[in-house]
Write an enzyme that holds these catalytic residues in place. Structure first.
Site, PDB file in Angstrom:
ATOM      1  N   LYS A  89      -9.974  -7.418  -1.250  1.00 44.72           N
ATOM      2  CA  LYS A  89      -9.359  -6.100  -1.269  1.00 44.72           C
ATOM      3  C   LYS A  89      -7.951  -6.192  -1.868  1.00 44.72           C
ATOM      4  O   LYS A  89      -7.237  -7.160  -1.596  1.00 44.72           O
ATOM      5  CB  LYS A  89      -9.287  -5.632   0.193  1.00 44.72           C
ATOM      6  CG  LYS A  89      -8.768  -4.258   0.417  1.00 44.72           C
ATOM      7  CD  LYS A  89      -8.563  -4.005   1.902  1.00 44.72           C
ATOM      8  CE  LYS A  89      -7.395  -4.804   2.452  1.00 44.72           C
ATOM      9  NZ  LYS A  89      -6.974  -4.456   3.804  1.00 44.72           N
ATOM     10  N   LYS A 135      -1.099  -5.837  -0.171  1.00 43.73           N
ATOM     11  CA  LYS A 135       0.306  -6.166  -0.424  1.00 43.73           C
ATOM     12  C   LYS A 135       0.554  -7.650  -0.216  1.00 43.73           C
ATOM     13  O   LYS A 135       1.310  -8.264  -0.955  1.00 43.73           O
ATOM     14  CB  LYS A 135       1.212  -5.368   0.524  1.00 43.73           C
ATOM     15  CG  LYS A 135       1.288  -3.900   0.183  1.00 43.73           C
ATOM     16  CD  LYS A 135       2.209  -3.161   1.157  1.00 43.73           C
ATOM     17  CE  LYS A 135       1.706  -1.755   1.382  1.00 43.73           C
ATOM     18  NZ  LYS A 135       2.000  -1.222   2.706  1.00 43.73           N
ATOM     19  N   LYS A 162      -5.090 -11.128   9.082  1.00 43.89           N
ATOM     20  CA  LYS A 162      -3.646 -11.311   8.962  1.00 43.89           C
ATOM     21  C   LYS A 162      -3.144 -12.527   9.712  1.00 43.89           C
ATOM     22  O   LYS A 162      -2.174 -13.157   9.307  1.00 43.89           O
ATOM     23  CB  LYS A 162      -2.899 -10.070   9.465  1.00 43.89           C
ATOM     24  CG  LYS A 162      -2.869  -8.940   8.469  1.00 43.89           C
ATOM     25  CD  LYS A 162      -1.710  -8.011   8.777  1.00 43.89           C
ATOM     26  CE  LYS A 162      -1.563  -6.938   7.721  1.00 43.89           C
ATOM     27  NZ  LYS A 162      -0.432  -6.056   7.998  1.00 43.89           N
TER      28      LYS A 162
HETATM   29  P1  TYM Z   1      -1.443   0.056   5.125  1.00 40.29           P
HETATM   30  O1  TYM Z   1       0.029   0.227   5.028  1.00 40.29           O
HETATM   31  O2  TYM Z   1      -2.012  -1.320   5.024  1.00 40.29           O
HETATM   32  O3  TYM Z   1      -2.167   0.910   3.986  1.00 40.29           O
HETATM   33  C1  TYM Z   1      -1.842   2.264   3.772  1.00 40.29           C
HETATM   34  C2  TYM Z   1      -3.058   3.057   3.330  1.00 40.29           C
HETATM   35  O4  TYM Z   1      -3.622   2.495   2.125  1.00 40.29           O
HETATM   36  C3  TYM Z   1      -5.005   2.234   2.327  1.00 40.29           C
HETATM   37  N1  TYM Z   1      -5.346   1.032   1.542  1.00 40.29           N
HETATM   38  C4  TYM Z   1      -6.330   0.996   0.621  1.00 40.29           C
HETATM   39  N2  TYM Z   1      -7.179   1.934   0.176  1.00 40.29           N
HETATM   40  C5  TYM Z   1      -8.046   1.567  -0.817  1.00 40.29           C
HETATM   41  N3  TYM Z   1      -8.085   0.321  -1.341  1.00 40.29           N
HETATM   42  C6  TYM Z   1      -7.248  -0.649  -0.918  1.00 40.29           C
HETATM   43  N4  TYM Z   1      -7.292  -1.866  -1.459  1.00 40.29           N
HETATM   44  C7  TYM Z   1      -6.314  -0.334   0.109  1.00 40.29           C
HETATM   45  N5  TYM Z   1      -5.344  -1.041   0.755  1.00 40.29           N
HETATM   46  C8  TYM Z   1      -4.771  -0.184   1.619  1.00 40.29           C
HETATM   47  C9  TYM Z   1      -5.157   1.997   3.810  1.00 40.29           C
HETATM   48  O5  TYM Z   1      -6.485   2.195   4.244  1.00 40.29           O
HETATM   49  C10 TYM Z   1      -4.198   3.020   4.377  1.00 40.29           C
HETATM   50  O6  TYM Z   1      -4.794   4.295   4.431  1.00 40.29           O
HETATM   51  N6  TYM Z   1      -2.513   0.471   9.977  1.00 40.29           N
HETATM   52  C11 TYM Z   1      -2.181   1.223   8.800  1.00 40.29           C
HETATM   53  C12 TYM Z   1      -0.955   2.096   8.939  1.00 40.29           C
HETATM   54  C13 TYM Z   1      -0.964   3.013  10.105  1.00 40.29           C
HETATM   55  C14 TYM Z   1      -1.684   4.233  10.207  1.00 40.29           C
HETATM   56  C15 TYM Z   1      -1.313   4.785  11.468  1.00 40.29           C
HETATM   57  C16 TYM Z   1      -2.597   4.866   9.390  1.00 40.29           C
HETATM   58  C17 TYM Z   1      -0.223   2.895  11.235  1.00 40.29           C
HETATM   59  N7  TYM Z   1      -0.426   3.956  12.057  1.00 40.29           N
HETATM   60  C18 TYM Z   1      -1.875   5.980  11.895  1.00 40.29           C
HETATM   61  C19 TYM Z   1      -3.150   6.077   9.829  1.00 40.29           C
HETATM   62  C20 TYM Z   1      -2.787   6.616  11.080  1.00 40.29           C
HETATM   63  C21 TYM Z   1      -1.917   0.251   7.665  1.00 40.29           C
HETATM   64  O7  TYM Z   1      -1.536  -0.866   7.862  1.00 40.29           O
HETATM   65  O8  TYM Z   1      -2.007   0.789   6.423  1.00 40.29           O
END
Ligand code: TYM
Length: 332
Positions: A198, A201, A116
């Site tokens: 991957k 967003k 990032k």
């Molecule tokens: P975030 O918002 O980037 O993504 C949310 C969830 O989607 C999953 N994900 C994917 N799974 C499969 N293929 C993909 N291409 C893909 N892109 C995203 C992510 O693995 C995630 O499960 N840091 C985290 C948010 C967070 C969080 C937490 C998660 C903050 N605190 C506590 C669990 C527990 C994040 O940025 O997810």
């Protein structure tokens, strides 16, 4: 506030950083929905994580409500605990304490930060660097056992375990150790335009054909799949190249089919057949979500009341853990 008291605690979250894509759905939300009755769940909208990169304030407010509506529209039951991270001050408070026990080297190793921040490392916010400490706080505040996420979050959960263990070793049993819950199917969906990257967003913002968004209308879904990258072969062969494999992965995850059945279904078929099958399956899954989404968004005030009410009910749970940590380290 406990949705299924006595069952193992699940905590997970998604950033309200714009339209949700198929990767978020298949890697996370769909699994939360399927397993919700097996666990005592807390689902968070992690807005404090989102401001680690620049946000338009009005868009952030809109994306926060939109994400809450997506959770419910996807099938998260109303009685599950769903809340906005910034509504519970214990999250950043615990994050600060954790930051004081996490060595810089651990944070420097985080691949999400490297990706990032990119070449803008020096100009990235300190928040982006400290991001995993806040995520660890989210998880540890609720004595979480399982964290259902996609593959890209595994490293953050490992860091959460490391910091919890470090503090437990030094101060006694303060934290419950969480485990990642990552499914064999759908945990790493790749970009349709470039199957080496991957689905994300941030890339979706630059290239319209990169991701399917959950709110994309059927004709857009079809168009995006029609343009998805495949390979030079004239028809589907196994082992398939990365682009075709990604389409097959989306198909088998969303239809819950096993690999052998999927191989049999598509071996020797032209790519157009695969693309139209995956479009149909995705449209079939998204259409009812989009309908419910519109119904839920018709009453934003009710949605906000639900979010606030849940935060009020969760606050004492979070505060109990925070006070335990504060006491352990000598702050109270
Ligand atoms: P975030 O918002 O980037 O993504 C949310 C969830 O989607 C999953 N994900 C994917 N799974 C499969 N293929 C993909 N291409 C893909 N892109 C995203 C992510 O693995 C995630 O499960 N840091 C985290 C948010 C967070 C969080 C937490 C998660 C903050 N605190 C506590 C669990 C527990 C994040 O940025 O997810």
């Amino acid at each position: 506030m406990q949705s299924n008291p006595g069952k193992p605690r699940v905590f997970s979250g998604i950033q309200p950083s714009g339209g949700l894509h198929l990767g978020n759905y298949l890697g996370a939300i769909r699994n939360w929905v399927r397993d919700q009755d097996k666990y005592d769940n807390i689902f968070c909208i992690v807005d404090l994580h989102t401001i680690t990169v620049p946000q338009d304030p009005a868009a952030l407010r809109e994306n926060t409500l939109s994400l809450a509506a997506i959770y419910l529209a996807s099938g998260i039951k109303k009685e599950q605990a769903m809340f906005v991270q910034s509504h519970i001050p214990a999250h950043p408070e615990l994050a600060w304490i954790l930051e004081c026990f996490i060595p810089m080297g651990w944070l420097e190793r985080m691949t999400q930060f490297k990706e990032k921040s990119g070449r803008e490392r020096e100009r990235s916010s300190a928040g982006l660097f400290a991001y995993p400490a806040l995520m660890a706080a989210d998880i540890l505040l609720y004595d979480t056992r399982y964290v259902p996420v996609g593959e890209d979050q595994r490293q953050h959960i490992e860091l959460t375990r490391d910091i919890a263990q470090r503090i437990n070793q030094r101060f006694g049993d303060v934290f419950t150790l969480p485990e990642p819950m990552i499914q064999a199917a759908g945990a790493r969906i790749m970009g349709l335009d470039d199957p080496e990257k991957k689905m994300s967003k941030s890339l979706a913002g630059d290239t319209p054909g990169h991701a399917i968004f959950l709110l994309d209308p059927p004709d857009v879904v079809r168009k995006k799949f029609a343009r998805a990258q495949t390979d030079a072969e004239p028809a589907v062969r196994f082992p398939a190249g990365a682009g075709v494999r990604n389409l097959l992965e989306i198909y088998r995850t969303i239809t819950d089919k096993a690999w052998p059945a999927v191989e049999q279904e598509f071996t020797g078929k032209p790519y157009s057949v695969l693309k139209s099958a995956v479009s149909d399956a995705v449209i079939e899954a998204l259409t009812p979500i989009q309908q419910r989404y519109r119904e839920i968004r018709a009453d934003d005030a009710a949605l906000m009341r639900q979010l606030r009410g849940t935060a009020d009910r969760l606050t004492p749970i979070a505060d109990t853990t925070l006070q335990r940590v504060q006491h352990a380290v000598g702050l109270r």
